[in-house]
Motif scaffolding. Structure first.
Motif, short mmCIF file in Angstrom:
data_model
loop_
_atom_site.label_atom_id
_atom_site.label_comp_id
_atom_site.label_asym_id
_atom_site.label_seq_id
_atom_site.Cartn_x
_atom_site.Cartn_y
_atom_site.Cartn_z
N LEU A 113 -7.33 2.69 -2.11
CA LEU A 113 -6.37 3.66 -2.64
C LEU A 113 -6.73 4.01 -4.09
CD1 LEU A 113 -2.52 3.41 -2.32
CD2 LEU A 113 -3.52 3.53 -4.58
N TYR A 130 4.75 4.84 -2.35
CA TYR A 130 4.41 3.42 -2.28
C TYR A 130 4.38 2.72 -3.63
CZ TYR A 130 3.28 4.93 2.38
OH TYR A 130 3.36 5.46 3.64
N SER A 174 -4.41 -6.00 2.74
CA SER A 174 -3.67 -5.09 1.85
C SER A 174 -4.39 -4.97 0.51
CB SER A 174 -2.23 -5.58 1.66
OG SER A 174 -2.20 -6.87 1.12
N ASP A 175 -5.07 -6.03 0.14
CA ASP A 175 -5.85 -5.99 -1.10
C ASP A 175 -6.95 -4.94 -1.02
OD1 ASP A 175 -5.13 -7.54 -3.23
OD2 ASP A 175 -7.00 -8.70 -3.18
N TYR A 215 5.62 -0.83 -3.36
CA TYR A 215 4.61 -1.62 -2.64
C TYR A 215 3.48 -2.01 -3.58
CZ TYR A 215 0.91 -2.45 0.85
OH TYR A 215 -0.11 -2.98 1.60
N LEU A 216 3.01 -1.05 -4.37
CA LEU A 216 1.91 -1.32 -5.30
C LEU A 216 2.37 -2.23 -6.44
CD1 LEU A 216 0.45 2.29 -5.41
CD2 LEU A 216 -0.61 0.30 -4.36
N PRO A 254 -1.62 3.76 0.87
CA PRO A 254 -2.38 2.56 1.24
C PRO A 254 -3.10 2.66 2.59
CG PRO A 254 -0.03 2.04 0.93
CD PRO A 254 -0.20 3.47 0.62
N ILE A 295 -5.52 -1.44 -1.14
CA ILE A 295 -5.16 -0.99 -2.48
C ILE A 295 -6.41 -0.67 -3.30
CG2 ILE A 295 -4.03 -1.70 -4.64
CD1 ILE A 295 -2.04 -3.27 -2.89
N ARG A 303 2.48 -5.80 -5.31
CA ARG A 303 1.19 -6.46 -5.06
C ARG A 303 0.25 -6.42 -6.25
NH1 ARG A 303 3.44 -5.29 -0.56
NH2 ARG A 303 3.04 -6.49 1.33
N ARG A 304 0.34 -5.41 -7.08
CA ARG A 304 -0.54 -5.33 -8.25
C ARG A 304 0.28 -4.99 -9.50
NH1 ARG A 304 -6.07 -3.64 -6.82
NH2 ARG A 304 -6.51 -5.00 -5.06
#
Lengths: 439, 483
Positions: A252, A302, A245-246, A305-306, A265, A249, A309-310
């Motif tokens: 993305l 997303y 997923s990293d 989601y972003l 993503p 992103i 994670r970030r």
């Protein structure tokens, strides 16, 4: 351009070259197949329409419900299509993991059924999972379901055999690209496009991207989950690689910030996976090659989601008057008073009693004549300044006297001369036998 | 390809299992199998749960689910803490009372015989009722025998959700959450016999959304009860917090991936007779679901409770723990498995190592599949190999662990177990972290094979002492008396 129906707009998406300065490949022209241009926002519009179109006639009269095992773009497209044809749509899913998609599905009128989680006290004789049971229920004849069955339905693949694949060849002047890279979700787009490209040129290299295990990229399955997909045939792919997923992103961000492509993503993962794979072959090449990857959908759905994670991507300036920025000194300066003292003070000075608990709890029981402003909202109000006069004494109460002490400290720092917190909170009040009322 | 599933072993259990001579002495003395329990670890686990309560400013009882292990040593050690106990049978209730739990710290749950209900009502424990009928029966007992008013909780099930429809496995237990009117009627009618303490749920799932929906449902039920003039004080969120059994997530991922490949016939089987553990091959596609305990769980035990309490309510957009606190309710929990994390091990002696003539190595142990409920509870993890004398010099070996019953199906686990080297007769295989459900839940006397002796191990300074399970008390009578 004029169309009779929005479904006619599905497909014929552009193929856009990615600037070599961005991807850094010397001998390869990298193209993005812009599936995010589809009317409902993703590559799944093609499959959803192709799987359902022939079965829509008369479905409303038969009282059918469109059903699909999906928590993402297929559900979204089917919900739209079902709505256009007067049919209810039901999405069955293990978990709605993307809140924006969930909200959008609810907005579209879908019913979302989340399957139960795994049993904690296992029954090893129960080998049929809830998904299989659900599958049998919706697949039975006359069950009243129009089950599109995206993981097993050849019409999913066919949508890309007739659409996506030939479009790529046409846009490349009748040639197949040398490399085709796609994320594997239902395997519909990757196997459909691969079939068409190989018919044109058997030498095409097809790379399938899956998610790393215990990682999550919306719309991509992990290396074990792909085996649960009926349309998945490992023989289609020259290589199957995992992306994290990293990486998705990172990809993305590159597409969004440098390529003018507002990809989600999955598209990000496809880009990053493609560049990673192609970098390996680029060094060996002596002549020019072309590669195509798919940008599945758009970024807007997303944000949670972003953010999860970030979080650094969403850095916001600190707001004024926040309990988060109290110093030890501020907290030490806050005045807390016990139940007995508070009861006397209420009688003598009539402080405004602010109950910071949830309205739900306040409604059940509270200190007589108190007002209820739930802590989050109170915090929001204080960002903009003191919401009451400095001459009005204030007694803040919360369940145990912890939050109220922080807000009393903040009010004091903001210049209020007499804001106090009820030590031990409503629990201490109750345990001291002081009166609590319901209105 | 070697596929280890190394168990997670921490703290005291790790230090105990690090002493091969001690382990061999115990098995030599008591025979194989031997169950070891660590009462002091249970007390530490209670305080880890209590820490979560403290973080959320919540009060309430931590009721250990007795059914997870019946060791007297564990129950007596628990009685010395501030925890309560959740009993689910007449025998367990008697055991808890005898171990030192006062009735105020006992919660009676589960299917109730009349005798069980009578002893519960007589002693004044909290009766956690599965149905409205059970409440009426309790009230009738109280009246018939002139007993004091008894505290009761009502277990609810089948909670509604907002937004999405979160489906739950149907439960045999509990009162439907959408049909509480009859419940309030019953509680009002028996006001003089029943002191309504609050509502409960217990969901058999590892899924957080279902539990969040249930807790939210309980909050709403409590609100209804308050509006009906009742004065409930507590919500009981049951158990199911789980254990993380494995040390390394990568090993779990590798094994599950390879098991999928094995079911599809893409690699040699990893299980006895190609057992699928719930997965099956339908025309090259995997169907079914891996029907085993999620042995690697990044969020388990107290962390899981913390996560649940931090989950925002869908309707109130506020963390559930905060809502419980706002409403001034106590929070009761009934952890079983989670409180027994790192609290015990099963020691098995290797009897024989042989080739089965078809290329597999069989390691027969002095014990069987009922002594260790790995298969029944779907827990997949490796044993530790404790060699006797000089270990063999060879490398890892994949073996099947067969039991001492004269039955084809008697395997300790159907999984091929990879050991760091081939064992020899006389070596020990130690299944660590097996105190919860795995140790004595299903042990039986089939074929008149001996069942395990259970011992309680405890530290005095750096040394490990042990005594027979039933002889353990939190005091030994041998402590130095400084008074």
């Amino acid at each position: 351009m004029r169309y009779d129906s929005v479904t006619d707009v599905i497909g014929d998406t552009p193929l856009v070259r990615i600037d070599a300065a961005v991807h850094g490949l010397r001998n390869i022209d990298l193209y993005a197949k812009m599936e995010l241009f589809n009317p409902f926002g993703s590559v799944k519009d093609r499959a959803a329409w192709n799987m359902s179109r022939r079965r829509l006639t008369g479905a409303a009269e038969r009282g059918e419900t469109v059903v699909e095992l999906s928590s993402g773009n297929t559900a979204k497209a089917l919900a739209v299509i079902a709505g256009m044809h007067g049919l209810p749509f039901r999405s069955v899913t293990n978990r709605m993991r993307v809140p924006e998609i969930k909200d959008l599905l609810l907005l579209l009128g879908a019913q979302i059924d989340e399957l139960p989680g795994r049993s904690e006290c296992l029954d090893p004789d129960d080998t049929d999972d809830p998904l299989t049971r659900m599958y049998h229920a919706v697949s039975a004849d006359g069950a009243g379901y129009l089950h599109t069955d995206q993981y097993f339905n050849d019409l999913n693949v066919e949508a890309h055999v007739r659409g996506t694949g030939p479009e790529i060849i046409a846009d490349l002047g009748g040639r197949a690209p040398d490399y085709f890279i796609a994320c594997v979700g239902t395997a519909g787009s990757s196997s459909g496009v691969a079939r068409v490209l190989r018919e044109r040129d058997p030498g095409v290299t097809v790379v399938g991207l899956v998610a790393e295990k215990s990682d999550f990229i919306p719309g991509i399955r992990d290396i074990d989950e792909v085996h649960e997909v009926g349309l998945f045939d490992p023989g289609v792919y020259d290589a199957i690689e995992a992306v994290s997923s990293d990486e998705a992103i990172d990809g993305l961000l590159t597409l969004v910030r440098r390529c003018g492509t507002l990809a989600g993503p999955t598209g990000g993962g496809a880009y990053q996976g493609a560049v990673r794979y192609l970098r390996g072959v680029d060094a060996e090449l002596t002549e020019r090659r072309t590669a195509v990857f798919i940008v599945c959908d758009r970024v807007e759905s997303y944000m949670s989601y972003l953010r999860e994670r970030r979080p650094t991507l969403f850095q916001q300036p600190a707001r004024a008057n926040s309990v988060r920025h109290l110093t030890g000194e501020d907290l030490a300066g806050a005045r807390s008073i016990g139940v007995a003292e508070a009861r006397d003070w209420i009688v003598t000075d009539h402080p405004l009693v602010v109950d910071l608990r949830s309205p739900f709890a306040y409604r059940a029981l509270h200190i007589d004549r108190s007002i209820n402003i739930v802590d989050d909202r109170f915090g929001e109000m204080l960002h903009d300044g003191l919401p009451f006069s400095r001459r009005q004494p204030v007694l803040l109460v919360c369940p145990v006297g912890e939050k109220s002490a922080r807000y009393a400290a903040l009010l004091t720092r903001m210049g209020h001369p007499d804001a106090r917190s009820l030590a031990g909170g409503v629990i201490a009040w109750r345990d001291a036998g002081a009166e609590l009322v319901r209105d | 390809m070697v596929l280890f599933l190394r168990p997670r072993v921490d703290g005291d259990l790790g230090s105990l299992l690090d002493d091969p001579a001690w382990l061999h002495r115990v098995v030599d003395a008591l025979g194989s199998p031997v169950n070891v329990v660590l009462p002091d670890q249970l007390a530490r686990n209670v305080s880890r749960f209590r820490d979560v309560y403290r973080t959320h400013h919540l009060t309430g009882g931590i009721y250990f689910a007795h059914k997870a292990n019946r060791s007297p040593a564990l129950i007596r050690a628990l009685a010395a803490t501030d925890a309560g106990i959740d009993v689910a049978s007449l025998g367990e209730l008697q055991h808890a009372l005898g171990a030192g739990f006062g009735p105020g710290r006992i919660m009676a749950t589960g299917p109730k015989s009349r005798e069980y209900l009578w002893l519960a009502a007589r002693t004044g424990v909290i009766v956690n009722a599965d149905s409205i009928g059970e409440l009426a029966e309790t009230a009738a007992l109280v009246t018939a025998y002139g007993l004091p008013k008894i505290r009761v909780m009502a277990r609810l099930s089948g909670f509604a959700t907002s937004g999405t429809n979160v489906m739950s496995r149907a439960s045999r237990f509990g009162i439907p959450a959408d049909g509480t009117a009859a419940l309030w009627d019953t509680l009002e009618k028996h006001r003089d016999q029943l002191d309504f303490h609050g509502v409960a749920y217990h969901l058999d799932t590892v899924g957080l959304p279902e539990k969040a929906a249930a807790l939210e449902g309980c909050l709403h039920a409590m609100d209804e009860a308050v509006q009906r003039g009742l004065t409930p004080r507590a919500i009981d969120v049951g158990g199911g917090f789980g254990i993380n059994y494995l040390d390394d997530e990568k090993q779990w991922e590798a094994w599950t991936t390879e098991q999928t490949a094995a079911v599809l016939g893409r690699r040699a089987p990893l299980t006895w007779n190609g057992h699928g553990y719930g997965l099956r091959n339908e025309g090259g596609t995997v169907r079914g679901a891996l029907s085993v305990y999620p042995a690697h769980r990044p969020v388990a035990g107290p962390d899981y409770l913390d996560r649940l309490l931090a989950t925002a309510s869908a309707t109130h957009r506020r963390p559930l723990g905060t809502l419980v606190l706002d409403s001034l309710y106590d929070l009761h929990t009934e952890p079983g498995r989670a409180l027994l994390d790192q609290c015990g091990a099963v020691l098995l002696r290797v009897e024989e190592v042989r080739d089965d003539g078809r290329g597999e190595t069989l390691v027969r142990v002095a014990g069987n599949g009922t002594d260790l409920g790995l298969e029944q509870h779907g827990v997949l993890m490796d044993p530790l190999l404790i060699s006797r004398g000089e270990p063999r010099p060879d490398g890892p070996a994949g073996v099947y662990l067969t039991g001492n019953l004269c039955l084809e199906a008697d395997l300790v686990t159907r999984r091929k177990v990879f050991l760091p080297r081939l064992p020899r007769a006389g070596d020990l295989l130690v299944f660590a972290n097996t105190a919860a459900y795995l140790m004595d839940f299903s042990a039986g006397q089939a074929l008149m094979q001996p069942t395990a002796r259970t011992i309680a191990a405890y530290r005095t300074g750096d040394d490990w002492q042990w005594c027979l399970d039933e002889r353990y008390w939190p005091v030994t009578g041998r402590e130095e008396n400084n008074g």
